[in-house]
Design a protein around this motif. Structure first.
Motif, mmCIF file in Angstrom:
data_model
loop_
_atom_site.group_PDB
_atom_site.id
_atom_site.type_symbol
_atom_site.label_atom_id
_atom_site.label_comp_id
_atom_site.label_asym_id
_atom_site.label_seq_id
_atom_site.Cartn_x
_atom_site.Cartn_y
_atom_site.Cartn_z
ATOM 1 N N SER A 22 -7.344 5.186 -2.976
ATOM 2 C CA SER A 22 -8.695 5.376 -3.519
ATOM 3 C C SER A 22 -8.792 4.736 -4.899
ATOM 4 C CB SER A 22 -9.032 6.862 -3.602
ATOM 5 O OG SER A 22 -8.121 7.514 -4.472
ATOM 6 N N HIS A 23 -10.033 4.638 -5.389
ATOM 7 C CA HIS A 23 -10.300 4.046 -6.704
ATOM 8 C C HIS A 23 -11.070 5.072 -7.533
ATOM 9 C CE1 HIS A 23 -11.420 0.971 -9.666
ATOM 10 N NE2 HIS A 23 -12.627 1.512 -9.631
ATOM 11 N N PRO A 51 -16.078 -0.484 -8.260
ATOM 12 C CA PRO A 51 -15.454 -1.719 -7.754
ATOM 13 C C PRO A 51 -16.502 -2.747 -7.348
ATOM 14 C CG PRO A 51 -15.296 0.042 -6.138
ATOM 15 C CD PRO A 51 -15.801 0.673 -7.398
#
Length: 245
Positions: A22-23, A51
């Motif tokens: 995940s980010h 992102p």
């Protein structure tokens, strides 16, 4: 697991449901001194570190558990200004304040890409961007024809300028400058101005001729004086010669 950093809430964001990583994105309630109708206070969420693959629609999908979203404003963050594909920031506007408060209490977000609303990446994304950049010749021709029709219509609505026997262009109220017309008094003033200009030109030419004549007379006078001076010098030389006999 959520946390906070410098007043921002940290939430993990996954690309899809089967993503193994995940980010982290950072969010807080948006508050500014200057009022902005597009970002109403009490309803706007400020999100950073988004992102580059994220889109407005995908962000709506991710934050949909909080409630109805009326608008998503997505742009490049200050850190990514040098790169159009850099990390971004977004302003997510909810229809109600309760939805904003719920978004701040979320412990997880829905994935960006779903089966119903997939986010294109990689080769598919590049191919779509390339194809969309190609100009459709037929649509372009339609736009050009439409512009030309509008232009010709505007030109036809204007009254044509007429020319009198003396070559003067008579501009009416429908001419180049609406509301102005060239009357006889205006024509008379123009005639007087032209006549005055011609007279000044003649006087200038006359003065030029007079100056040229005066210079020629001065040159002739100087030559005459020079010749007389030469004769006097020769006479003085003859008088000073020694004659013993």
């Amino acid at each position: 697991m959520t946390s906070e950093l410098l007043g921002f809430k940290v939430l993990p964001l996954q690309f899809s449901s089967d993503s193994t990583s995940s980010h982290d994105i950072f969010l807080k309630e948006h508050s500014i001194r200057k009022k902005d109708e597009n970002k109403p206070p009490g309803q706007t969420l400020f999100v950073i570190n988004i992102p580059p693959i994220a889109t407005e629609d995908s962000l709506k999908t991710a934050f949909s558990p909080a409630g109805k979203i009326t608008r998503v404003i997505l742009d490049v963050s200050e850190e990514g200004l040098a790169n159009k594909d850099g990390f971004r920031r977004a302003f997510i506007v909810f229809s109600k304040r309760e939805s904003l408060l719920k978004a701040l209490r979320l412990k997880q977000l829905d994935p960006l890409s779903t089966t119903e609303k997939p986010v294109k990446t990689g080769i598919k994304k590049w191919m779509e961007e390339y194809n969309s950049s190609i100009v459709d010749i037929e649509k372009l021709q339609e736009q050009v024809d439409d512009c030309m029709r509008k232009f010709e219509s505007e030109e036809n609505n204007k009254k044509e300028d007429t020319v009198d026997d003396e070559g003067w262009t008579l501009v009416t109220k429908g001419g180049r400058k609406s509301g102005l017309s060239r009357k006889e008094s205006v024509k008379t003033k123009l005639d007087e101005k032209i006549a005055k200009s011609s007279k000044n030109k003649e006087l200038k030419n006359f003065y030029t001729f007079q100056i040229r004549e005066s210079k020629m007379e001065n040159i002739a006078k100087l030559r005459k004086n020079f010749e007389e001076a030469k004769k006097k010098v020769n006479l003085m030389k003859e008088a000073r010669k020694f004659k013993p006999y």
